[in-house]
Design a protein around this motif. Structure first.
Motif, PDB file in Angstrom:
ATOM      1  N   ALA A 175       6.160  15.086   3.492  1.00 48.41           N
ATOM      2  CA  ALA A 175       6.708  14.988   4.848  1.00 48.41           C
ATOM      3  C   ALA A 175       6.637  13.563   5.390  1.00 48.41           C
ATOM      4  CB  ALA A 175       5.977  15.945   5.795  1.00 48.41           C
ATOM      5  N   SER A 176       5.680  12.773   4.889  1.00 52.34           N
ATOM      6  CA  SER A 176       5.611  11.367   5.320  1.00 52.34           C
ATOM      7  C   SER A 176       6.897  10.638   4.954  1.00 52.34           C
ATOM      8  CB  SER A 176       4.406  10.679   4.686  1.00 52.34           C
ATOM      9  OG  SER A 176       4.451  10.761   3.266  1.00 52.34           O
ATOM     10  N   HIS A 177       7.431  10.904   3.759  1.00 48.17           N
ATOM     11  CA  HIS A 177       8.714  10.330   3.358  1.00 48.17           C
ATOM     12  C   HIS A 177       9.839  10.843   4.265  1.00 48.17           C
ATOM     13  CE1 HIS A 177       7.812   8.018  -0.206  1.00 48.17           C
ATOM     14  NE2 HIS A 177       7.187   9.027  -0.777  1.00 48.17           N
ATOM     15  N   GLY A 178       9.781  12.137   4.598  1.00 52.73           N
ATOM     16  CA  GLY A 178      10.817  12.701   5.445  1.00 52.73           C
ATOM     17  C   GLY A 178      10.850  12.082   6.818  1.00 52.73           C
ATOM     18  N   VAL A 179       9.679  11.866   7.394  1.00 51.56           N
ATOM     19  CA  VAL A 179       9.612  11.212   8.706  1.00 51.56           C
ATOM     20  C   VAL A 179      10.185   9.803   8.629  1.00 51.56           C
ATOM     21  CG1 VAL A 179       8.050  10.307  10.473  1.00 51.56           C
ATOM     22  CG2 VAL A 179       7.676  12.596   9.533  1.00 51.56           C
ATOM     23  N   ASP A 180       9.824   9.071   7.566  1.00 53.20           N
ATOM     24  CA  ASP A 180      10.332   7.706   7.454  1.00 53.20           C
ATOM     25  C   ASP A 180      11.844   7.686   7.291  1.00 53.20           C
ATOM     26  OD1 ASP A 180       9.727   4.747   7.094  1.00 53.20           O
ATOM     27  OD2 ASP A 180      10.862   5.186   5.279  1.00 53.20           O
ATOM     28  N   VAL A 184       4.755  -0.849   2.866  1.00 53.56           N
ATOM     29  CA  VAL A 184       4.321   0.517   2.566  1.00 53.56           C
ATOM     30  C   VAL A 184       5.331   1.180   1.632  1.00 53.56           C
ATOM     31  CG1 VAL A 184       3.661   2.729   3.589  1.00 53.56           C
ATOM     32  CG2 VAL A 184       3.273   0.616   4.859  1.00 53.56           C
ATOM     33  N   GLY A 185       4.848   2.082   0.774  1.00 54.91           N
ATOM     34  CA  GLY A 185       5.672   2.674  -0.264  1.00 54.91           C
ATOM     35  C   GLY A 185       6.625   3.768   0.157  1.00 54.91           C
ATOM     36  N   ILE A 245       0.835  -1.186   0.000  1.00 56.80           N
ATOM     37  CA  ILE A 245       0.000   0.000   0.000  1.00 56.80           C
ATOM     38  C   ILE A 245       0.876   1.244   0.000  1.00 56.80           C
ATOM     39  CG2 ILE A 245      -0.208  -0.050   2.536  1.00 56.80           C
ATOM     40  CD1 ILE A 245      -3.080   1.046   2.176  1.00 56.80           C
ATOM     41  N   GLU A 246       0.458   2.232  -0.771  1.00 53.20           N
ATOM     42  CA  GLU A 246       1.235   3.457  -0.843  1.00 53.20           C
ATOM     43  C   GLU A 246       1.046   4.310   0.414  1.00 53.20           C
ATOM     44  OE1 GLU A 246       3.639   4.872  -2.597  1.00 53.20           O
ATOM     45  OE2 GLU A 246       3.804   2.918  -3.581  1.00 53.20           O
ATOM     46  N   LYS A 247       2.107   5.056   0.738  1.00 55.64           N
ATOM     47  CA  LYS A 247       1.998   6.000   1.843  1.00 55.64           C
ATOM     48  C   LYS A 247       1.024   7.114   1.429  1.00 55.64           C
ATOM     49  CE  LYS A 247       3.974   9.224  -0.442  1.00 55.64           C
ATOM     50  NZ  LYS A 247       3.309  10.499  -0.684  1.00 55.64           N
ATOM     51  N   PRO A 248       0.380   7.806   2.346  1.00 57.21           N
ATOM     52  CA  PRO A 248       0.592   7.739   3.791  1.00 57.21           C
ATOM     53  C   PRO A 248      -0.339   6.758   4.504  1.00 57.21           C
ATOM     54  CG  PRO A 248      -0.770   9.641   3.283  1.00 57.21           C
ATOM     55  CD  PRO A 248      -0.457   8.991   1.966  1.00 57.21           C
ATOM     56  N   VAL A 249      -1.009   5.864   3.767  1.00 51.48           N
ATOM     57  CA  VAL A 249      -1.969   4.887   4.318  1.00 51.48           C
ATOM     58  C   VAL A 249      -3.112   5.626   5.002  1.00 51.48           C
ATOM     59  CG1 VAL A 249      -2.271   2.772   5.636  1.00 51.48           C
ATOM     60  CG2 VAL A 249      -0.029   3.295   4.648  1.00 51.48           C
ATOM     61  N   GLY A 250      -3.867   6.357   4.200  1.00 45.45           N
ATOM     62  CA  GLY A 250      -5.014   7.080   4.720  1.00 45.45           C
ATOM     63  C   GLY A 250      -4.714   8.538   4.962  1.00 45.45           C
ATOM     64  N   GLY A 297      11.560  -4.655   4.633  1.00 47.76           N
ATOM     65  CA  GLY A 297      11.195  -3.302   4.244  1.00 47.76           C
ATOM     66  C   GLY A 297      10.222  -2.683   5.226  1.00 47.76           C
ATOM     67  N   PRO A 298       9.715  -1.482   4.908  1.00 50.30           N
ATOM     68  CA  PRO A 298       8.810  -0.777   5.820  1.00 50.30           C
ATOM     69  C   PRO A 298       7.486  -1.510   6.007  1.00 50.30           C
ATOM     70  CG  PRO A 298       8.918   0.333   3.703  1.00 50.30           C
ATOM     71  CD  PRO A 298       9.981  -0.719   3.680  1.00 50.30           C
ATOM     72  N   THR A 299       6.997  -1.533   7.228  1.00 51.12           N
ATOM     73  CA  THR A 299       5.771  -2.232   7.572  1.00 51.12           C
ATOM     74  C   THR A 299       4.633  -1.244   7.824  1.00 51.12           C
ATOM     75  OG1 THR A 299       6.243  -2.187   9.937  1.00 51.12           O
ATOM     76  CG2 THR A 299       7.163  -4.027   8.653  1.00 51.12           C
ATOM     77  N   LEU A 300       3.451  -1.784   8.084  1.00 47.70           N
ATOM     78  CA  LEU A 300       2.327  -0.930   8.456  1.00 47.70           C
ATOM     79  C   LEU A 300       2.584  -0.210   9.768  1.00 47.70           C
ATOM     80  CD1 LEU A 300      -0.286  -0.486   6.805  1.00 47.70           C
ATOM     81  CD2 LEU A 300       0.904  -2.559   6.140  1.00 47.70           C
ATOM     82  N   GLU A 301       3.381  -0.797  10.646  1.00 49.43           N
ATOM     83  CA  GLU A 301       3.734  -0.113  11.888  1.00 49.43           C
ATOM     84  C   GLU A 301       4.568   1.133  11.591  1.00 49.43           C
ATOM     85  OE1 GLU A 301       3.854   1.129  15.636  1.00 49.43           O
ATOM     86  OE2 GLU A 301       2.590  -0.509  14.880  1.00 49.43           O
ATOM     87  N   ASP A 302       5.442   1.054  10.594  1.00 53.30           N
ATOM     88  CA  ASP A 302       6.185   2.242  10.183  1.00 53.30           C
ATOM     89  C   ASP A 302       5.240   3.316   9.662  1.00 53.30           C
ATOM     90  OD1 ASP A 302       8.954   1.441  10.641  1.00 53.30           O
ATOM     91  OD2 ASP A 302       8.669   0.017   9.000  1.00 53.30           O
TER      92      ASP A 302
END
Length: 384
Positions: A192-197, A130-131, A103-108, A355-360
């Motif tokens: 910013a979602s990418h920046g946080v990750d 997550v993307g 699923i692509e970020k930001p998941v909602g 890779g990144p999970t839904l928790e991320d």
């Protein structure tokens, strides 16, 4: 023996195309993966677009209703590349139907949305990724390795930037991206979602933050017809831009490090100017997405006047060797999504997350929500 896995793509804009290409390429770059994705069905509500996708990429069937994908026994895994406001409904439904999720970020639109999808994934036992693709760049992997090894000493501070001009034109159409109910926090979810990750991937969890946001183009013209991408529109009725064009955020990490994250979708003269600078007590690393295969590295014992060298990443860094045989050969954005596809398929077949999970995604969305609260309240907000 190579296993075949039926996959579907829900939402066929540009990102749906990127996912489809990644599925087709993944076996070429990772031949030992042990699984071959089969493009079973594409779902897209815009008339004719699903049929175009099928003709180009070879999907076995098409539909305008994503619910048919959830009910399709041929489908084991689903790419969710629909607009942000649909992520929660589709993500939860697919997980409950037993489908693995890319699923692509930001998941909602909110942390509550991301958490709902994460809980559905955990409850049903499917795998989810997550993307957050920028963490897949080999130079970013190398930067993380240097930080973790202590080569930079104790990390003191980081600056993460994500500047773009995709919304800089004042005649940009007032699409769903600018509506709070469908586009969420605007540049917060987009960039910013990418920046946080990236910040969390490199330095660990964020403890608290203080943010300021702004809308610099307060009105746009409503489109008079169907839109795609960042279409221009003139002459239509003006409507308000409801979400953020810009965010600037101070970060405090659990490690004690400090940070600055800045993102803008209206930066004239900036095209995908994404990157970071991480400073430690003994060194620093510098990365610019536009020069993806390079990492500036300064470390040693000089402290003052310490030189910075440019490292051209090569087969020993991240997954670079799956794409190029020697250092300084260029990789691109789509390659990062191929790595993402490989991690997703490996997670499905091995039952372990790569890779990144839904928790991320939940952690990122929690930080984004905190940025909104901080900007409104003009105060620091804890993420604890």
């Amino acid at each position: 023996m190579v296993r075949t896995l039926g996959v579907a793509v829900v939402g066929f804009g540009w990102m749906g195309r990127v996912h489809s290409q990644a599925y087709q390429r993944v076996g070429h770059h990772f031949p030992q993966l042990g699984v071959r994705p089969e493009l079973v069905v594409v779902a897209e509500e815009v008339p004719g677009r699903a049929e175009e996708a099928a003709a180009q990429f070879g999907f076995a069937s098409t539909t305008r209703d994503w619910r048919e994908v959830a009910a399709d026994p041929r489908v084991a895994a689903v790419s969710i590349t629909a607009p942000n406001f649909l992520h929660r409904e589709i993500g939860v439904a697919m997980a409950e139907a037993g489908k693995h999720l890319w699923i692509e970020k930001p998941v909602g639109l909110t942390a509550e949305d991301a958490r709902a999808v994460a809980e559905a994934v955990a409850k049903t036992g499917v795998r989810g990724t997550v993307g957050f693709n920028y963490r897949n760049a080999p130079a970013v992997a190398y930067a993380r390795e240097l930080i973790a090894s202590g080569e930079l000493g104790t990390v003191t501070h980081v600056r993460v930037r994500l500047f773009s001009d995709y919304a800089a034109h004042p005649d940009g159409a007032l699409t769903w991206r600018y509506e709070r109910a469908r586009g969420g926090g605007g540049v917060l979810g987009d960039l910013a979602s990418h920046g946080v990750d990236l910040a969390r991937f490199l330095l660990g969890d964020i403890e608290s933050l203080a943010a300021d946001t702004a809308v610099f183009i307060p009105e746009r013209a409503r489109p008079t017809g169907a839109t795609a991408g960042h279409t221009l529109a003139t002459g239509g009725e003006l409507g308000p831009v409801e979400n953020e064009d810009y965010v600037n955020c101070l970060l405090r990490f659990a490690s004690g490090a400090r940070g600055v994250l800045e993102a803008s979708r209206v930066s004239v003269g900036e095209q995908n100017n994404y990157g970071f600078e991480v400073h430690g007590t003994k060194g620093a690393v510098f990365w610019d997405y536009r020069r993806m295969g390079e990492l500036g590295v300064g470390h040693g014992t000089s402290y003052q006047d310490q030189p910075v060298s440019t490292v051209f990443v090569g087969p020993g860094h991240g997954e670079y060797g799956a794409f190029q045989p020697g250092a300084a050969n260029a990789m691109g954005y789509d390659d990062l999504k191929v790595i993402e596809a490989r991690n997703f398929l490996r997670s499905v077949t091995e039952g372990t997350s790569y890779g990144p999970t839904l928790e991320d995604a939940v952690r990122s969305a929690t930080a984004l929500d905190a940025m909104s609260r901080s900007a409104a309240q003009r105060t620091w907000v804890s993420l604890g």
